[in-house]
Design a protein around this motif. Structure first.
Motif, PDB file in Angstrom:
ATOM      1  N   UNK A   1      -6.195  -9.262  -9.752  1.00  5.51           N
ATOM      2  CA  UNK A   1      -4.797  -9.512 -10.122  1.00  5.51           C
ATOM      3  C   UNK A   1      -4.739 -10.221 -11.473  1.00  5.51           C
ATOM      4  N   UNK A   2      -5.642 -11.172 -11.697  1.00  7.08           N
ATOM      5  CA  UNK A   2      -5.679 -11.907 -12.965  1.00  7.08           C
ATOM      6  C   UNK A   2      -5.920 -10.985 -14.153  1.00  7.08           C
ATOM      7  N   UNK A   3      -6.729  -9.946 -13.968  1.00  5.89           N
ATOM      8  CA  UNK A   3      -7.031  -9.061 -15.101  1.00  5.89           C
ATOM      9  C   UNK A   3      -6.055  -7.889 -15.208  1.00  5.89           C
ATOM     10  N   UNK A   4      -5.047  -7.883 -14.332  1.00  8.04           N
ATOM     11  CA  UNK A   4      -3.976  -6.907 -14.506  1.00  8.04           C
ATOM     12  C   UNK A   4      -3.862  -5.806 -13.469  1.00  8.04           C
ATOM     13  N   UNK A   5      -4.709  -5.828 -12.433  1.00  8.95           N
ATOM     14  CA  UNK A   5      -4.536  -4.837 -11.365  1.00  8.95           C
ATOM     15  C   UNK A   5      -3.230  -5.107 -10.649  1.00  8.95           C
ATOM     16  N   UNK A   6      -2.493  -4.041 -10.365  1.00  2.00           N
ATOM     17  CA  UNK A   6      -1.251  -4.171  -9.602  1.00  2.00           C
ATOM     18  C   UNK A   6      -1.551  -3.745  -8.176  1.00  2.00           C
ATOM     19  N   UNK A   7      -1.522  -4.700  -7.288  1.00  2.00           N
ATOM     20  CA  UNK A   7      -1.804  -4.439  -5.883  1.00  2.00           C
ATOM     21  C   UNK A   7      -0.625  -4.900  -5.047  1.00  2.00           C
ATOM     22  N   UNK A   8      -0.276  -4.110  -4.045  1.00  2.86           N
ATOM     23  CA  UNK A   8       0.849  -4.416  -3.176  1.00  2.86           C
ATOM     24  C   UNK A   8       0.574  -5.685  -2.374  1.00  2.86           C
ATOM     25  N   UNK A   9       1.485  -6.641  -2.454  1.00  4.02           N
ATOM     26  CA  UNK A   9       1.293  -7.938  -1.784  1.00  4.02           C
ATOM     27  C   UNK A   9       1.175  -7.797  -0.269  1.00  4.02           C
ATOM     28  N   UNK A  10       1.979  -6.916   0.307  1.00  2.00           N
ATOM     29  CA  UNK A  10       1.924  -6.728   1.754  1.00  2.00           C
ATOM     30  C   UNK A  10       0.596  -6.102   2.173  1.00  2.00           C
ATOM     31  N   UNK A  11       0.093  -5.186   1.366  1.00  3.42           N
ATOM     32  CA  UNK A  11      -1.201  -4.570   1.652  1.00  3.42           C
ATOM     33  C   UNK A  11      -2.312  -5.609   1.546  1.00  3.42           C
ATOM     34  N   UNK A  12      -2.254  -6.450   0.526  1.00  4.75           N
ATOM     35  CA  UNK A  12      -3.246  -7.518   0.376  1.00  4.75           C
ATOM     36  C   UNK A  12      -3.230  -8.414   1.604  1.00  4.75           C
ATOM     37  N   UNK A  13      -2.039  -8.779   2.044  1.00  2.94           N
ATOM     38  CA  UNK A  13      -1.899  -9.644   3.210  1.00  2.94           C
ATOM     39  C   UNK A  13      -2.512  -8.995   4.455  1.00  2.94           C
ATOM     40  N   UNK A  14      -2.243  -7.692   4.659  1.00  2.95           N
ATOM     41  CA  UNK A  14      -2.824  -6.979   5.816  1.00  2.95           C
ATOM     42  C   UNK A  14      -4.342  -6.942   5.734  1.00  2.95           C
ATOM     43  N   UNK A  15      -4.866  -6.690   4.536  1.00  3.27           N
ATOM     44  CA  UNK A  15      -6.322  -6.640   4.347  1.00  3.27           C
ATOM     45  C   UNK A  15      -6.939  -7.998   4.650  1.00  3.27           C
ATOM     46  N   UNK A  16      -6.375  -9.045   4.080  1.00  5.20           N
ATOM     47  CA  UNK A  16      -6.929 -10.379   4.275  1.00  5.20           C
ATOM     48  C   UNK A  16      -6.822 -10.829   5.729  1.00  5.20           C
ATOM     49  N   UNK A  17      -5.732 -10.488   6.401  1.00 10.10           N
ATOM     50  CA  UNK A  17      -5.613 -10.803   7.835  1.00 10.10           C
ATOM     51  C   UNK A  17      -6.673 -10.051   8.624  1.00 10.10           C
ATOM     52  N   UNK A  18      -6.843  -8.771   8.315  1.00 11.13           N
ATOM     53  CA  UNK A  18      -7.839  -7.956   8.997  1.00 11.13           C
ATOM     54  C   UNK A  18      -9.261  -8.467   8.821  1.00 11.13           C
ATOM     55  N   UNK A  19      -9.509  -9.093   7.670  1.00 11.75           N
ATOM     56  CA  UNK A  19     -10.833  -9.637   7.386  1.00 11.75           C
ATOM     57  C   UNK A  19     -10.983 -11.084   7.853  1.00 11.75           C
ATOM     58  N   UNK A  20      -9.903 -11.634   8.434  1.00 14.45           N
ATOM     59  CA  UNK A  20      -9.944 -13.011   8.910  1.00 14.45           C
ATOM     60  C   UNK A  20      -9.888 -14.040   7.798  1.00 14.45           C
ATOM     61  N   UNK A  21      -9.297 -13.661   6.672  1.00 19.33           N
ATOM     62  CA  UNK A  21      -9.212 -14.585   5.548  1.00 19.33           C
ATOM     63  C   UNK A  21      -7.831 -15.196   5.378  1.00 19.33           C
ATOM     64  N   UNK A  22      -6.924 -14.894   6.288  1.00 18.22           N
ATOM     65  CA  UNK A  22      -5.577 -15.508   6.264  1.00 18.22           C
ATOM     66  C   UNK A  22      -5.254 -16.066   7.622  1.00 18.22           C
TER      67      UNK A  22
END
Length: 117
Positions: free
Chosen positions: A96-117
């Protein structure tokens, strides 16, 4: 970008290769950008197992050619599951810092799935 390209070329497991079918690239340029077009053509030429691509139109076109696709978040999921990285979140933050545009909801689902949220 030139410095990044030199760094990438020095990584021994990465091969830098250009696609050969310039005609197909020109056809694809009517719908998508050069990077995506070249990636799709090269994936076809190399019979790649997967193509890492995040841009929506590029994904749809690659899929229409029967190319299996995975996005950068999918790569990070696999890396964490295989133990190559201990956490995906720092890498997502860097993207995100270098300019990738990633969907916030998708990031949240990924991080929850990985146990990081």
């Amino acid at each position: 970008m030139p410095d990044q390209e030199k760094q990438i070329e020095q990584i021994d497991w990465i091969k830098v290769k250009a696609p050969q079918d310039q005609g197909m690239i020109v056809q694809l340029l009517e719908k998508i950008g050069l990077g995506e077009a070249e990636s799709i053509v090269l994936a076809m030429e190399e019979q790649a197992k997967y193509l890492i691509i995040d841009e929506y139109k590029g994904r749809m076109i690659a899929d229409s050619y029967g190319i299996k696709i995975v996005g950068i978040l999918g790569v990070l999921i696999q890396a964490k599951q295989k133990g190559a990285i201990s956490a995906a979140k720092p890498h997502i933050d860097q993207l995100i810092e270098i300019g990738f545009r990633l969907d916030k909801k998708l990031i949240e689902r990924v991080l929850k799935g990985l146990g990081e949220l």
